[in-house]
Design a protein around this motif. Structure first.
Motif, PDB file in Angstrom:
ATOM      1  N   GLU A  13       0.831  -1.204   0.000  1.00 36.72           N
ATOM      2  CA  GLU A  13       0.000   0.000   0.000  1.00 36.72           C
ATOM      3  C   GLU A  13       0.870   1.261   0.000  1.00 36.72           C
ATOM      4  N   ARG A  14       1.942   1.235   0.772  1.00 39.47           N
ATOM      5  CA  ARG A  14       2.863   2.378   0.820  1.00 39.47           C
ATOM      6  C   ARG A  14       3.522   2.580  -0.553  1.00 39.47           C
ATOM      7  N   HIS A  15       3.858   1.487  -1.189  1.00 38.43           N
ATOM      8  CA  HIS A  15       4.464   1.538  -2.520  1.00 38.43           C
ATOM      9  C   HIS A  15       3.488   2.194  -3.506  1.00 38.43           C
ATOM     10  N   ARG A  16       2.245   1.819  -3.411  1.00 42.16           N
ATOM     11  CA  ARG A  16       1.209   2.393  -4.278  1.00 42.16           C
ATOM     12  C   ARG A  16       1.044   3.886  -4.012  1.00 42.16           C
ATOM     13  N   GLU A  17       1.092   4.287  -2.751  1.00 40.03           N
ATOM     14  CA  GLU A  17       0.967   5.708  -2.400  1.00 40.03           C
ATOM     15  C   GLU A  17       2.082   6.545  -3.033  1.00 40.03           C
ATOM     16  N   ILE A  18       3.244   5.950  -3.186  1.00 44.94           N
ATOM     17  CA  ILE A  18       4.384   6.653  -3.783  1.00 44.94           C
ATOM     18  C   ILE A  18       4.236   6.731  -5.302  1.00 44.94           C
ATOM     19  N   LEU A  19       3.817   5.625  -5.917  1.00 46.21           N
ATOM     20  CA  LEU A  19       3.791   5.558  -7.379  1.00 46.21           C
ATOM     21  C   LEU A  19       2.527   6.127  -8.020  1.00 46.21           C
ATOM     22  N   ALA A  20       1.393   5.982  -7.386  1.00 49.70           N
ATOM     23  CA  ALA A  20       0.128   6.405  -7.997  1.00 49.70           C
ATOM     24  C   ALA A  20       0.130   7.870  -8.442  1.00 49.70           C
ATOM     25  N   PRO A  21       0.618   8.814  -7.648  1.00 48.30           N
ATOM     26  CA  PRO A  21       0.626  10.207  -8.105  1.00 48.30           C
ATOM     27  C   PRO A  21       1.474  10.424  -9.361  1.00 48.30           C
ATOM     28  N   LYS A  22       2.530   9.651  -9.504  1.00 43.48           N
ATOM     29  CA  LYS A  22       3.388   9.781 -10.685  1.00 43.48           C
ATOM     30  C   LYS A  22       2.651   9.321 -11.943  1.00 43.48           C
ATOM     31  N   PHE A  23       1.932   8.224 -11.819  1.00 42.35           N
ATOM     32  CA  PHE A  23       1.165   7.741 -12.965  1.00 42.35           C
ATOM     33  C   PHE A  23       0.011   8.691 -13.284  1.00 42.35           C
ATOM     34  N   GLU A  24      -0.558   9.297 -12.254  1.00 43.71           N
ATOM     35  CA  GLU A  24      -1.611  10.295 -12.472  1.00 43.71           C
ATOM     36  C   GLU A  24      -1.053  11.511 -13.215  1.00 43.71           C
ATOM     37  N   THR A  25       0.141  11.940 -12.836  1.00 46.82           N
ATOM     38  CA  THR A  25       0.794  13.067 -13.518  1.00 46.82           C
ATOM     39  C   THR A  25       1.016  12.746 -14.987  1.00 46.82           C
ATOM     40  N   VAL A  26       1.529  11.556 -15.266  1.00 49.09           N
ATOM     41  CA  VAL A  26       1.764  11.151 -16.652  1.00 49.09           C
ATOM     42  C   VAL A  26       0.455  11.181 -17.434  1.00 49.09           C
ATOM     43  N   GLY A  27      -0.577  10.567 -16.900  1.00 45.90           N
ATOM     44  CA  GLY A  27      -1.871  10.526 -17.590  1.00 45.90           C
ATOM     45  C   GLY A  27      -2.467  11.906 -17.824  1.00 45.90           C
ATOM     46  N   LYS A  28      -2.411  12.750 -16.801  1.00 43.55           N
ATOM     47  CA  LYS A  28      -2.959  14.112 -16.931  1.00 43.55           C
ATOM     48  C   LYS A  28      -2.209  14.922 -17.968  1.00 43.55           C
ATOM     49  N   MET A  29      -0.887  14.821 -17.969  1.00 44.65           N
ATOM     50  CA  MET A  29      -0.107  15.614 -18.919  1.00 44.65           C
ATOM     51  C   MET A  29      -0.249  15.099 -20.341  1.00 44.65           C
ATOM     52  N   LEU A  30      -0.333  13.787 -20.499  1.00 46.85           N
ATOM     53  CA  LEU A  30      -0.567  13.251 -21.840  1.00 46.85           C
ATOM     54  C   LEU A  30      -1.929  13.714 -22.359  1.00 46.85           C
ATOM     55  N   ALA A  31      -2.929  13.639 -21.503  1.00 50.88           N
ATOM     56  CA  ALA A  31      -4.280  14.056 -21.912  1.00 50.88           C
ATOM     57  C   ALA A  31      -4.327  15.546 -22.229  1.00 50.88           C
ATOM     58  N   ALA A  32      -3.723  16.360 -21.374  1.00 50.89           N
ATOM     59  CA  ALA A  32      -3.769  17.812 -21.574  1.00 50.89           C
ATOM     60  C   ALA A  32      -2.996  18.245 -22.813  1.00 50.89           C
ATOM     61  N   ASP A  33      -1.828  17.663 -23.036  1.00 53.01           N
ATOM     62  CA  ASP A  33      -0.969  18.113 -24.126  1.00 53.01           C
ATOM     63  C   ASP A  33      -1.248  17.422 -25.453  1.00 53.01           C
ATOM     64  N   LEU A  34      -1.701  16.166 -25.402  1.00 57.94           N
ATOM     65  CA  LEU A  34      -1.851  15.396 -26.643  1.00 57.94           C
ATOM     66  C   LEU A  34      -3.268  14.933 -26.925  1.00 57.94           C
ATOM     67  N   GLY A  35      -4.121  14.950 -25.917  1.00 57.45           N
ATOM     68  CA  GLY A  35      -5.450  14.354 -26.044  1.00 57.45           C
ATOM     69  C   GLY A  35      -6.266  14.825 -27.230  1.00 57.45           C
TER      70      GLY A  35
END
Length: 166
Positions: free
Chosen positions: A2-24
């Motif tokens: 769970e701690r591992h997920r807490e660290i990684l999840a925001p990074k994957f959210e950042t990637v998804g948001k930036m891809l959507a905003a810039d390329l979507g």
């Protein structure tokens, strides 16, 4: 875990948001939204993945080699890039994603320009109709042109066409 997920999840959210905003809205890429694992798979315009990685490297962003997800690292369409956001800080990740999305756009534009270079200059257009929703009175400098244009239009329109083109 769970701690591992807490660290990684925001990074994957950042990637998804930036891809959507810039390329979507551009239609130049698609990507996965993984619910686990360590990578986001980015598919760019076919034939441009290696160019995207090359452009990113020149801008100081290291990516996994294009086609790394394919056997032997050879993507027959040259369109897949694996994004590994797990080790970067949030700030570095945002900067790297801005570079990456810009590189995707540049590579897609370059590919489009290359395709345009191979299109016949006529584009199959035989005639163009110009419409003027409103017209203005001729300026004094233009007034002398009117009789010549009218005479030319009665003949073959060459002067008018020359003026529109040049």
């Amino acid at each position: 875990m769970e701690r591992h997920r807490e660290i990684l999840a925001p990074k994957f959210e950042t990637v998804g948001k930036m891809l959507a905003a810039d390329l979507g809205a551009l239609g130049v890429a698609s990507w996965t939204d993984p619910k686990g694992g360590y990578f986001v798979s980015l598919d760019v315009v076919p034939g441009t993945a290696k160019r995207v990685v090359e452009l990113a490297k020149a801008a100081g962003v290291a990516l996994t080699p294009a086609g790394a997800t394919y056997p032997g690292g050879v993507d027959p369409q040259d369109q897949n890039i694996r994004i590994a956001p797990t080790f970067a800080t949030e700030q570095d990740l945002e900067r790297a994603m801005a570079v990456l999305t810009t590189c995707v756009i540049v590579a897609a534009a370059d590919a489009s320009l290359e395709r345009l270079g191979s299109i016949d200059a006529g584009f199959g257009i035989d005639a163009v109709v110009l419409e003027a929703p409103s017209v203005e009175t001729l300026a004094p400098a233009q007034a002398g042109l009117a009789p010549r244009l009218e005479a030319d239009l009665r003949s073959d329109g060459a002067v008018l066409i020359d003026r529109l083109v040049n």
